[in-house]
Design a protein around this motif. Structure first.
Motif, short mmCIF file in Angstrom:
data_model
loop_
_atom_site.label_atom_id
_atom_site.label_comp_id
_atom_site.label_asym_id
_atom_site.label_seq_id
_atom_site.Cartn_x
_atom_site.Cartn_y
_atom_site.Cartn_z
N MET A 157 0.74 -1.19 0.42
CA MET A 157 -0.33 -0.06 0.03
C MET A 157 0.98 1.53 -0.52
N THR A 158 0.98 2.11 -1.46
CA THR A 158 1.06 3.62 -0.71
C THR A 158 0.94 4.14 -0.51
N GLN A 159 -0.18 4.91 -0.56
CA GLN A 159 -1.06 5.49 -0.57
C GLN A 159 -2.36 5.34 0.25
N ALA A 160 -2.46 6.23 1.33
CA ALA A 160 -3.85 5.72 2.05
C ALA A 160 -4.72 7.22 2.99
N MET A 161 -5.39 8.00 2.82
CA MET A 161 -5.48 9.35 2.99
C MET A 161 -7.44 8.99 2.85
N VAL A 162 -7.27 10.17 3.70
CA VAL A 162 -8.44 10.44 3.89
C VAL A 162 -8.46 12.08 4.60
N ARG A 163 -9.77 13.01 3.79
CA ARG A 163 -9.94 13.96 3.75
C ARG A 163 -11.24 14.11 3.81
N GLN A 164 -11.68 15.41 4.65
CA GLN A 164 -12.85 16.29 4.69
C GLN A 164 -13.10 17.19 4.09
N CYS A 165 -14.61 17.24 3.03
CA CYS A 165 -14.58 17.88 1.72
C CYS A 165 -16.50 18.90 2.64
N GLY A 166 -16.20 18.91 3.35
CA GLY A 166 -17.78 19.31 3.83
C GLY A 166 -18.39 18.15 4.44
N SER A 167 -19.37 17.65 3.80
CA SER A 167 -20.35 16.11 4.18
C SER A 167 -20.13 14.96 3.59
N LEU A 168 -19.12 15.57 3.06
CA LEU A 168 -18.13 13.64 1.62
C LEU A 168 -16.89 14.13 2.64
N PHE A 169 -16.99 12.59 2.87
CA PHE A 169 -15.19 12.12 3.47
C PHE A 169 -14.43 11.71 1.98
N VAL A 170 -13.46 11.50 1.98
CA VAL A 170 -12.42 11.53 0.43
C VAL A 170 -11.85 10.43 0.95
#
Length: 262
Positions: A169-182
């Motif tokens: 696994m080379t990328q495992a990211m979580v971010r938030q854009c308002g009510s949306l989690f990416v």
């Protein structure tokens, strides 16, 4: 001649990528459209199979043909015979050594999760949904523990046919854009349902049901029954394979996903 295509699709109306009895898959639709342009049956091989309901912003396929057609025919012509929800984005002649699946050194997925009390309507089928509050920092801490080389058996579907559960696994990211989690993941390869199982586990951490360190325990125990349930396919997007530059294939294809997050 070997030709590569970049294809995008909304998986909501399809039974997944791979051709099967009774049709209704993205592969069935694409091969039928290609046959109309090539003048005969044209089988394709893809970079990564997707399940029913899963979308793709850049699926890459290749096929061999003796039909001499202008390159535009493999885009405009094929698109004129494809159903709604599938479109060829680009075409590129490639060396016969190129293989859409085996030439890839990695694959990328994104999961979009709507986090609000009410279920989605306008985005129904395009995003996952969770009604309760989620802790972004906790999910980020848990996701970071996925990086590196691991045995991902705890996140592997029972019907998975991969020879080995060990992936990098080379990328495992979580971010938030308002009510949306990416959720963004990139790895050497993925197991069947692996991304959906990872998202389910991160949501368990985010809602406070488990600590971030639970991910370490799951990786060590290698038992699928101990991890969270498989999350919905609705918010999952295959963002495409990663190839070495010498193949000369177009990159990107995420204009839709990036546009909705700005």
């Amino acid at each position: 001649m070997r030709i590569a295509l970049g294809v995008e699709y909304c998986g909501t109306a399809f039974r997944g990528w791979q051709s099967q009895a009774g049709g209704g898959t993205v592969q069935d639709a694409l091969e039928a459209a290609l046959a109309r342009i090539a003048g005969g049956r044209t089988g394709v091989l893809c970079a990564g199979r997707t399940d029913a309901g899963v979308h793709a912003t850049q699926q890459v396929v290749h096929f061999d043909t003796d039909a001499e057609r202008p390159l535009t025919a493999w885009v405009r012509g094929v698109n004129s015979h494809l159903p709604d929800g599938v479109a060829v984005r680009w075409v590129q002649p490639v060396d016969e050594a190129f293989h859409a699946r085996f030439s890839a050194r990695g694959r990328r997925y994104r999961y979009l999760l709507l986090n609000r009390p009410q279920r989605p309507a306008l985005w129904q089928g395009r995003v996952g949904w969770f009604h309760g509050p989620l802790d972004l920092a906790a999910m980020q801490a848990a996701a970071a523990r996925l990086l590196g080389e691991h045995d991902f058996s705890a996140f592997r579907a029972a019907e998975c046919q991969a020879k080995s559960p060990i992936k990098i696994m080379t990328q495992a990211m979580v971010r938030q854009c308002g009510s949306l989690f990416v959720f963004d993941f990139e790895a050497s390869a993925f197991l069947h349902h692996m991304v959906r199982n990872l998202v389910g586990t991160l949501v368990y951490v985010g809602k406070g049901a488990q600590p971030a360190g639970w991910v370490d325990a799951l990786l060590q125990m290698k038992d699928r029954k101990l991890a969270a349930p498989t999350f919905s396919p609705d918010g999952l997007y295959f963002r495409g394979p990663v190839y070495e530059p010498h193949w000369g294939l177009p990159e990107g294809g995420d204009e839709f996903l990036d546009g909705v997050l700005t």
